[in-house]
Design a protein around this motif. Structure first.
Motif, PDB file in Angstrom:
ATOM      1  N   TYR A 180       2.231  31.317   3.537  1.00  0.00           N
ATOM      2  CA  TYR A 180       2.804  32.341   2.660  1.00  0.00           C
ATOM      3  C   TYR A 180       1.979  33.613   2.820  1.00  0.00           C
ATOM      4  CZ  TYR A 180       3.971  34.874  -1.635  1.00  0.00           C
ATOM      5  OH  TYR A 180       4.348  35.846  -2.537  1.00  0.00           O
ATOM      6  N   ILE A 215       4.249  21.208  -9.618  1.00  0.00           N
ATOM      7  CA  ILE A 215       4.271  22.577  -9.097  1.00  0.00           C
ATOM      8  C   ILE A 215       4.834  22.551  -7.691  1.00  0.00           C
ATOM      9  CG2 ILE A 215       2.829  24.558  -8.482  1.00  0.00           C
ATOM     10  CD1 ILE A 215       0.884  23.729 -10.625  1.00  0.00           C
ATOM     11  N   GLN A 224      -1.301  28.337  -9.966  1.00  0.00           N
ATOM     12  CA  GLN A 224      -0.022  29.015 -10.150  1.00  0.00           C
ATOM     13  C   GLN A 224       0.802  28.904  -8.869  1.00  0.00           C
ATOM     14  OE1 GLN A 224       0.864  30.282 -13.242  1.00  0.00           O
ATOM     15  NE2 GLN A 224      -1.051  29.206 -13.734  1.00  0.00           N
ATOM     16  N   PRO A 225       2.052  28.498  -8.971  1.00  0.00           N
ATOM     17  CA  PRO A 225       2.870  28.333  -7.761  1.00  0.00           C
ATOM     18  C   PRO A 225       3.234  29.680  -7.142  1.00  0.00           C
ATOM     19  CG  PRO A 225       4.208  28.047  -9.723  1.00  0.00           C
ATOM     20  CD  PRO A 225       2.786  28.178 -10.202  1.00  0.00           C
ATOM     21  N   VAL A 226       3.580  29.641  -5.876  1.00  0.00           N
ATOM     22  CA  VAL A 226       4.078  30.836  -5.189  1.00  0.00           C
ATOM     23  C   VAL A 226       5.377  31.265  -5.859  1.00  0.00           C
ATOM     24  CG1 VAL A 226       5.011  31.717  -3.024  1.00  0.00           C
ATOM     25  CG2 VAL A 226       3.005  30.213  -3.007  1.00  0.00           C
ATOM     26  N   GLU A 227       5.444  32.530  -6.285  1.00  0.00           N
ATOM     27  CA  GLU A 227       6.623  32.993  -7.012  1.00  0.00           C
ATOM     28  C   GLU A 227       7.850  33.081  -6.111  1.00  0.00           C
ATOM     29  OE1 GLU A 227       5.819  36.586  -9.084  1.00  0.00           O
ATOM     30  OE2 GLU A 227       4.261  35.706 -10.366  1.00  0.00           O
ATOM     31  N   ALA A 228       7.655  33.645  -4.933  1.00  0.00           N
ATOM     32  CA  ALA A 228       8.788  33.821  -4.008  1.00  0.00           C
ATOM     33  C   ALA A 228       8.764  32.704  -2.969  1.00  0.00           C
ATOM     34  CB  ALA A 228       8.732  35.198  -3.343  1.00  0.00           C
ATOM     35  N   GLU A 229       9.253  31.521  -3.349  1.00  0.00           N
ATOM     36  CA  GLU A 229       9.204  30.375  -2.445  1.00  0.00           C
ATOM     37  C   GLU A 229      10.005  30.601  -1.165  1.00  0.00           C
ATOM     38  OE1 GLU A 229      10.001  26.575  -4.049  1.00  0.00           O
ATOM     39  OE2 GLU A 229       8.267  26.582  -5.396  1.00  0.00           O
ATOM     40  N   THR A 255      -0.559  27.226   2.713  1.00  0.00           N
ATOM     41  CA  THR A 255       0.163  26.842   1.509  1.00  0.00           C
ATOM     42  C   THR A 255       0.576  25.380   1.624  1.00  0.00           C
ATOM     43  OG1 THR A 255       1.032  29.096   1.485  1.00  0.00           O
ATOM     44  CG2 THR A 255       2.061  27.548  -0.015  1.00  0.00           C
ATOM     45  N   GLU A 282      -5.693  29.376  -4.056  1.00  0.00           N
ATOM     46  CA  GLU A 282      -5.414  29.324  -5.484  1.00  0.00           C
ATOM     47  C   GLU A 282      -5.790  27.948  -6.041  1.00  0.00           C
ATOM     48  OE1 GLU A 282      -3.705  30.232  -9.316  1.00  0.00           O
ATOM     49  OE2 GLU A 282      -4.418  31.471  -7.678  1.00  0.00           O
ATOM     50  N   ARG A 302       2.526  21.786  -0.691  1.00  0.00           N
ATOM     51  CA  ARG A 302       3.123  21.182  -1.879  1.00  0.00           C
ATOM     52  C   ARG A 302       3.179  19.679  -1.662  1.00  0.00           C
ATOM     53  NH1 ARG A 302       9.550  22.956  -1.591  1.00  0.00           N
ATOM     54  NH2 ARG A 302      10.067  21.907   0.380  1.00  0.00           N
ATOM     55  N   ILE A 323       2.073  26.058  -3.348  1.00  0.00           N
ATOM     56  CA  ILE A 323       0.874  26.680  -3.911  1.00  0.00           C
ATOM     57  C   ILE A 323      -0.070  27.070  -2.781  1.00  0.00           C
ATOM     58  CG2 ILE A 323      -0.122  24.390  -4.256  1.00  0.00           C
ATOM     59  CD1 ILE A 323      -1.799  25.505  -6.469  1.00  0.00           C
TER      60      ILE A 323
END
Length: 469
Positions: free
Chosen positions: A452, A387, A245-250, A457, A394, A459, A390
């Protein structure tokens, strides 16, 4: 999941008495709850017993029991001779295999499949499946040939041609269902199948190891459903539950560098500066590697995240790839290094990533640091190509890269149960995976790293996406 292939399967229902099998399956699904009690009593009774004694064992009206016995007579499970009830041993074994589908904790797995295959004459199985006729254990040979690892089984499914568009469509519907099961009545209605056609399709799917019938309690009613065999279903559910699941608050992610090719560009910057000024080096007593004396001061002017350790990594990478060499404690650029700086950042990254000398240079991880293992880790990145940022932890939840034999996912028997054993990584293996992704692939311009809420983290960069999508 099931695609059209040039090679058709060899499962042929006419090779055994499938008509009788289908008739018995249809009968089973038509039995009421009381009739099922009568059948269960038969299966738990001795092979010969007086009818009156059998009636006395069941708390149901005699007329209903008699009607049920008459309903079961065509199956060959029972015969009635005078006042004696006779039960056929082989047919009892057949019904034992199928009645367990109604048990609450029934799992249609390899043990069920093994019993299912016993309905087919043993000499037919080598004709259906590509296994040696001299095999001492046909079922073990089937496991080894078709299902021993998820990769082997998935390749088998992709190459499988069931020879019927409707059956192919049914299989795909099952695998595309969110919970990996579909009521058979839904499929029967959608594809306009008779009871016989439906059960023919189920047999073909079961004997091709695609999916099988079981019963689920849906809205308080036992409902016939199609689902993958238990072990494969559990593995697919694991993959589904561990989709990163990606980080919600990028906006809260702090990139180590804004530039996707930051390390690559810093390597190029070091080469350019070494051509203008003297970059001094010193040999570290601890690592026995060359460390820069004045490069950090240069890099810190263009990157707020640069530090002496980072500058040392830049130098080591240049030396490792023969883009530079050491002469009298100073960095000297090779002709190859001069040519490399003239390339675009993307081409520089491709050069570094593909260079045969570009390896993880860490003594403590040398026992697992192989090209094969790096490749296995890289393959896992295909799950995150679409995505954004991340968290590394995770991502690790779904990591299944086989770094050695004990990490290899294989179908194993534990007691009476089978399962695809998932890898459990030791400390060195976890460190290697982290090093490969957050350090080595970052240095190649494949990964962009950051932080994060204190958690590592990453990508994929645009270059990384082209490699693994």
């Amino acid at each position: 999941m099931i695609e059209t292939s040039q090679a058709t399967n060899k499962v042929n229902l006419s090779d055994y008495d499938s008509d009788k099998d289908i008739a018995n399956r249809i009968l089973l699904t038509s039995l009421t709850q009381d009739e099922m009690l009568v059948l269960e009593e038969i299966l738990f009774s001795p092979l010969h017993l007086p009818l009156n004694k059998f009636y006395s064992h069941i708390d149901l009206p005699v007329e209903l029991v008699q009607e049920t016995l008459n309903k079961l007579l065509p199956t060959g499970l029972i015969t009635i001779t005078g006042d004696e009830l006779c039960i056929d041993k082989e047919m009892r074994r057949y019904f034992d295999t199928h009645i367990i589908k109604l048990e609450e904790n029934f799992k249609p797995g390899m043990e069920f499949l093994q019993n299912l295959l016993k309905n087919v004459p043993i000499h037919v199985l080598p004709n259906w499946y590509q296994i040696p006729r001299t095999s001492s254990n046909i079922f073990d040979s089937l496991i080894e040939k078709y299902m021993i690892t998820p990769q082997i089984f998935q390749r088998y499914l992709l190459d499988l041609n069931l020879g019927n568009e409707v059956i192919n469509a049914i299989a795909n519907e099952v695998f595309n269902a969110s919970n990996l099961l579909i009521p058979t009545c839904t499929l029967q209605e959608k594809y306009h199948l008779s009871d016989v056609d439906l059960h023919q399709a189920i047999l073909i799917l079961e004997y091709n190891f695609v999916c099988c019938q079981k019963f689920e309690m849906i809205d308080g009613i036992w409902t016939s459903v199609l689902t993958p065999f238990h072990e494969w279903k559990e593995y697919l559910l694991f993959l589904k539950s561990t989709v990163p699941q990606p980080v919600e608050a990028e906006e809260l992610v702090t990139p180590t560098h804004i530039d996707e090719f930051a390390f690559i560009n810093d390597m190029a910057l070091a080469i350019e500066k070494a051509q203008d000024i003297e970059l001094s080096l010193q040999l570290s007593n601890e690592t026995e590697k060359w460390e820069p004396v004045n490069l950090h001061a240069i890099l810190s002017k263009v990157s707020q995240f640069a530090n002496p350790a980072y500058s040392a990594r830049v130098i080591q990478k240049l030396i490792q790839l023969n883009l530079a060499e050491v002469e009298e404690s100073r960095l000297v650029i090779t002709p190859c290094g001069c040519k490399w700086t003239l390339e675009t950042p993307m081409n520089r990254a491709i050069y570094v990533y593909r260079h045969h000398l570009n390896k993880i240079d860490e003594e403590s991880l040398s026992h697992i640091c192989s090209e094969k293992n790096i490749y296995e880790i890289e393959k896992s990145l295909s799950r995150v190509t679409h995505i954004g940022w991340i968290e590394f932890d995770e991502f690790m939840k779904g990591m299944t890269a086989p770094l050695n034999e004990h990490c290899r996912i294989t179908l194993k028997k534990h007691g009476k149960c089978w399962l695809y054993s998932l890898p459990e990584y030791n400390t060195d293996e976890k460190a290697f995976i982290k090093r490969a992704i957050l350090d080595w692939l970052y240095e190649c311009g494949v990964i962009q790293i950051g932080s994060y809420q204190g958690s590592p983290t990453f990508r994929l960069t645009s270059f990384g996406k082209t490699l693994f999508q």
